[in-house]
Design a protein around this motif. Structure first.
Motif, PDB file in Angstrom:
ATOM      1  N   LEU A   1       4.595   6.298  -2.058  1.00 29.75           N
ATOM      2  CA  LEU A   1       5.979   6.777  -2.135  1.00 29.75           C
ATOM      3  C   LEU A   1       6.314   7.252  -3.550  1.00 29.75           C
ATOM      4  CD1 LEU A   1       8.019   4.242   0.051  1.00 29.75           C
ATOM      5  CD2 LEU A   1       7.549   6.672   0.486  1.00 29.75           C
ATOM      6  N   ALA A   2       5.858   6.469  -4.532  1.00 29.59           N
ATOM      7  CA  ALA A   2       6.110   6.839  -5.923  1.00 29.59           C
ATOM      8  C   ALA A   2       5.498   8.202  -6.224  1.00 29.59           C
ATOM      9  CB  ALA A   2       5.542   5.779  -6.851  1.00 29.59           C
ATOM     10  N   LEU A   3       4.275   8.410  -5.718  1.00 26.06           N
ATOM     11  CA  LEU A   3       3.589   9.686  -5.930  1.00 26.06           C
ATOM     12  C   LEU A   3       4.392  10.832  -5.331  1.00 26.06           C
ATOM     13  CD1 LEU A   3      -0.246   9.258  -5.451  1.00 26.06           C
ATOM     14  CD2 LEU A   3       0.911  10.684  -7.128  1.00 26.06           C
ATOM     15  N   VAL A   4       4.847  10.620  -4.086  1.00 20.82           N
ATOM     16  CA  VAL A   4       5.626  11.648  -3.396  1.00 20.82           C
ATOM     17  C   VAL A   4       6.890  11.963  -4.198  1.00 20.82           C
ATOM     18  CG1 VAL A   4       7.005  12.134  -1.336  1.00 20.82           C
ATOM     19  CG2 VAL A   4       4.730  11.110  -1.103  1.00 20.82           C
ATOM     20  N   ALA A   5       7.527  10.902  -4.714  1.00 18.14           N
ATOM     21  CA  ALA A   5       8.753  11.091  -5.492  1.00 18.14           C
ATOM     22  C   ALA A   5       8.478  11.939  -6.734  1.00 18.14           C
ATOM     23  CB  ALA A   5       9.320   9.727  -5.891  1.00 18.14           C
ATOM     24  N   ILE A   6       7.374  11.612  -7.430  1.00 17.19           N
ATOM     25  CA  ILE A   6       7.033  12.380  -8.633  1.00 17.19           C
ATOM     26  C   ILE A   6       6.787  13.844  -8.277  1.00 17.19           C
ATOM     27  CG2 ILE A   6       5.263  12.710 -10.406  1.00 17.19           C
ATOM     28  CD1 ILE A   6       4.961   9.626 -10.432  1.00 17.19           C
ATOM     29  N   ALA A   7       6.032  14.059  -7.180  1.00 14.64           N
ATOM     30  CA  ALA A   7       5.743  15.425  -6.748  1.00 14.64           C
ATOM     31  C   ALA A   7       7.043  16.154  -6.411  1.00 14.64           C
ATOM     32  CB  ALA A   7       4.808  15.411  -5.536  1.00 14.64           C
ATOM     33  N   ALA A   8       7.995  15.447  -5.795  1.00 19.85           N
ATOM     34  CA  ALA A   8       9.268  16.071  -5.416  1.00 19.85           C
ATOM     35  C   ALA A   8      10.048  16.484  -6.662  1.00 19.85           C
ATOM     36  CB  ALA A   8      10.084  15.100  -4.565  1.00 19.85           C
ATOM     37  N   VAL A   9      10.110  15.561  -7.650  1.00 20.19           N
ATOM     38  CA  VAL A   9      10.812  15.888  -8.905  1.00 20.19           C
ATOM     39  C   VAL A   9      10.155  17.092  -9.571  1.00 20.19           C
ATOM     40  CG1 VAL A   9      11.360  15.042 -11.219  1.00 20.19           C
ATOM     41  CG2 VAL A   9      11.603  13.514  -9.252  1.00 20.19           C
ATOM     42  N   TRP A  10       8.823  17.027  -9.595  1.00 19.23           N
ATOM     43  CA  TRP A  10       8.043  18.116 -10.186  1.00 19.23           C
ATOM     44  C   TRP A  10       8.374  19.441  -9.480  1.00 19.23           C
ATOM     45  CZ3 TRP A  10       1.959  18.235  -9.540  1.00 19.23           C
ATOM     46  CH2 TRP A  10       1.453  19.398 -10.138  1.00 19.23           C
ATOM     47  N   ALA A  11       8.349  19.413  -8.142  1.00 22.48           N
ATOM     48  CA  ALA A  11       8.630  20.623  -7.363  1.00 22.48           C
ATOM     49  C   ALA A  11      10.047  21.106  -7.670  1.00 22.48           C
ATOM     50  CB  ALA A  11       8.467  20.342  -5.878  1.00 22.48           C
ATOM     51  N   ALA A  12      10.999  20.175  -7.803  1.00 23.99           N
ATOM     52  CA  ALA A  12      12.383  20.550  -8.072  1.00 23.99           C
ATOM     53  C   ALA A  12      12.504  21.215  -9.451  1.00 23.99           C
ATOM     54  CB  ALA A  12      13.275  19.316  -7.995  1.00 23.99           C
TER      55      ALA A  12
ATOM     56  N   LYS B   1       0.820  -1.202   0.000  1.00 26.87           N
ATOM     57  CA  LYS B   1       0.000   0.000   0.000  1.00 26.87           C
ATOM     58  C   LYS B   1       0.855   1.253   0.000  1.00 26.87           C
ATOM     59  CE  LYS B   1      -4.274  -1.703   1.868  1.00 26.87           C
ATOM     60  NZ  LYS B   1      -4.700  -2.396   3.062  1.00 26.87           N
ATOM     61  N   ILE B   2       2.005   1.167   0.659  1.00 19.99           N
ATOM     62  CA  ILE B   2       2.839   2.358   0.799  1.00 19.99           C
ATOM     63  C   ILE B   2       3.593   2.670  -0.489  1.00 19.99           C
ATOM     64  CG2 ILE B   2       4.979   3.171   1.881  1.00 19.99           C
ATOM     65  CD1 ILE B   2       3.918   2.296   4.505  1.00 19.99           C
ATOM     66  N   SER B   3       4.011   1.626  -1.215  1.00 21.80           N
ATOM     67  CA  SER B   3       4.882   1.889  -2.368  1.00 21.80           C
ATOM     68  C   SER B   3       4.280   2.835  -3.416  1.00 21.80           C
ATOM     69  CB  SER B   3       5.389   0.597  -2.986  1.00 21.80           C
ATOM     70  OG  SER B   3       4.375  -0.341  -3.064  1.00 21.80           O
ATOM     71  N   PRO B   4       2.988   2.679  -3.792  1.00 23.85           N
ATOM     72  CA  PRO B   4       2.479   3.671  -4.754  1.00 23.85           C
ATOM     73  C   PRO B   4       2.452   5.086  -4.176  1.00 23.85           C
ATOM     74  CG  PRO B   4       0.720   2.217  -4.019  1.00 23.85           C
ATOM     75  CD  PRO B   4       1.991   1.655  -3.493  1.00 23.85           C
TER      76      PRO B   4
END
Ligand SMILES: Nc1ncnc2c1ncn2[C@@H]1O[C@H](COP(=O)(O)OP(=O)(O)OP(=O)(O)O)[C@@H](O)[C@H]1O
Ligand SMILES: [Mg+2]
Lengths: 258, 250
Positions: A16-27, A11-14
């Motif tokens: 985490l993936a979302l958070v990672a995408i948002a982080a890249v996007w924010a960067a 349940k957590i892995s998707p």
């Protein structure tokens, strides 16, 4: 224990993936790798979402109404068509190839024609939604009817059951899981279909809102409305799953486990 | 053949072909009130086909099926039939599964449920009313299917390999239970089996079907009185029956 752990990581892995995408996007937007008017930062999208929330809800209500009516008509038509096709082999042979062909016609191509025929109100949008949702549900039901255990039909016949009784007692229940699989796809098709039809002409709805903010180059609002469409689609799919669970209690995990 | 006056089911000269292939040929059997008869034969000989004809699901090419004097050839709904697998509907709970034949016969749901649940204890299913079939053990599923068969019957039942899916221990417990229940309820039964011991243990008579097309070649009466003694299957008579059957089956 390990099973529980496994399900938590699952349940957590998707997430985490979302958070990672948002982080890249924010960067990307934070370091201005792409000009900020073209790729707004997650923060400004969130701000646009909150600021325009009442307006978004108003448009969403229109789109949801269209989707609801379209989906309801689609379900009813699909149910009638599939049931008749299952009952009369000749009809099945005649109609099934036609149905496949209609599926190759792209939605975007027929939407303008529907609008020219029916005007700028809800009618062409609902028609488009009916057209896009009808097929997956019909095919789901047909597969479901076909999946019925022939021996279960024999059993009921040996009890003296007639055609209608067999239809309601064994055919419909065996078709339910296929039906809901089709409905899940159709629910998200319904929203997308509605939005596409609204792009091409209309006064209200998320598609109309989208074209307006696009013309004004308000990328943050564009992203906000896309986000909303995603959320609505997900909620609809969740609703379908919940209804499925309520209608098919025998499918619940606890029941299937011995 | 001694078709007696008290036969509840009579099949006369049944023949059936599929795609020009004769599967069963000129088969005649009878079943008396309250009698348990088994049908033994190799796989593919046409036992299930005969049952499909007896139950009215298939129309025979020739021959007649009579039940209590009525011609029921090709008319389903008169004789209850338990098919080769238990076929409990997975989406109905056990109570509704067993009550189904009564509902199909036109009973009110509530009445049908009451009639079915009154028999749950006797069939070793007490407390399982609200469970789904997937939650039951193999033996319980089989008993539920038997209860449903019993409820749909008007005194006559056809059972196609009712115990063959069970492991040896469960099977012998089921045999005991089955004989017990059958001594209390009146249900004339024909059952199909591959298991010679089971046939001798449970039946009053045994039909042996052999050949291609399948024919009834032997009829054996098991004279041992019921209730049968605990160790009947260890007696000399039992072995004699078994020897005779093995010989006839080949
Ligand atoms: N509906 C059908 N159409 C065509 N052939 C059939 C049909 N039903 C049965 N048969 C054929 O009839 C033959 C006898 O089948 P049947 O099911 O009666 O055998 P059986 O004695 O019950 O075997 P088993 O012990 O394996 O269950 C088989 O060769 C089968 O292929
Ligand atoms: Mg068989």
């Amino acid at each position: 224990m390990t099973k529980k752990l496994q399900s938590i990581t699952e349940k957590i892995s998707p997430a985490l993936a979302l958070v990672a995408i948002a982080a890249v996007w924010a960067a990307i937007s934070g370091f201005e790798l792409v000009p900020s008017y073209m790729l707004p930062s997650p923060v400004s999208v969130a701000r646009a979402f909150v600021e325009d929330f009442p307006l978004l809800m108003e448009h969403a209500a229109t789109t949801l109404t269209e989707a609801g009516i379209g989906l309801a008509i689609g379900i009813i038509l699909a149910f009638i068509t599939a049931s008749l096709m299952d009952r009369f082999k000749l009809l099945y042979n005649a109609v099934y190839p036609l149905m496949i062909i209609t599926q190759t016609i792209p939605t975007v191509a027929i939407a303008p024609i529907l609008i020219m025929w029916m005007g700028f109100d809800m009618a062409p949008k609902i028609a488009l939604i009916v057209l896009t949702t009808f097929f997956p549900i019909t095919v789901g039901l047909l597969d479901g009817y076909a999946s019925v255990d022939a021996d279960a039909v024999s059993l009921l016949r040996s009890m003296g059951a007639g055609r209608l009784r067999i239809f309601f007692t064994v055919k419909i229940p065996s078709a339910l899981s296929h039906f809901f699989a089709g409905l899940k796809i159709s629910a998200s098709y319904a929203i997308v279909g509605g939005v596409i039809a609204e792009w091409l002409g209309g006064f209200e709805g998320l598609g109309v809102y989208m074209t307006r903010v696009r013309k004004a180059y308000q990328f943050d609002k564009m992203f906000a409305v896309i986000l909303l469409i995603i959320i609505i689609s997900l909620l609809l799919m969740l609703a379908v799953s919940l209804i499925r669970k309520a209608v098919m209690p025998w499918e619940r995990k606890g029941v299937l486990k011995k | 053949m001694n078709i007696s006056a008290d036969s509840v089911l009579i099949a006369e000269n049944i023949s059936k072909s599929f795609d020009g292939n004769r599967i069963i040929d000129n088969v005649s059997i009878y079943l008396k009130k309250g009698e348990i008869v088994s049908l033994l034969g190799q796989s593919g000989v046409g036992k299930s086909t005969l049952f499909n004809v007896l139950s009215g699901l298939y129309m025979p090419d020739s021959g007649k099926v009579l039940s209590n004097g009525d011609d029921i050839t090709g008319k389903p709904g008169k004789i209850s039939y338990m098919l080769q697998k238990d076929l409990l509907l997975p989406y109905k709970n056990v109570l509704d599964n067993t009550a189904l034949p009564l509902i199909i016969k036109g009973e009110k749901k509530k009445v049908a449920r009451e009639k079915a649940s009154a028999l749950f204890d006797k069939f070793g299913l007490g407390g399982c009313e609200k469970k789904y079939p997937s939650q039951l053990s193999g033996g319980m599923r089989q008993r539920a299917a038997l209860l449903r068969t019993y409820l749909s019957s008007q005194g006559i039942a056809l059972l196609d390999e009712p115990f063959s899916a069970l492991d040896t221990l469960t099977k012998s417990a089921m045999h005991k239970w089955y004989l017990d229940v059958m001594s209390e309820i009146e249900l004339a039964t024909v059952f199909i089996t591959h298991d010679i011991d089971e046939a001798i243990l449970l039946s009053d008579r045994i039909y042996i079907m052999t050949g291609k097309p399948g024919q009834i070649t032997t009829e054996i009466e098991i004279k041992e009185k019921k209730p049968r003694k605990e160790n009947f299957n260890l007696t000399e008579e039992f072995l004699n029956y078994k020897r005779m059957i093995v010989e006839k089956l080949l």
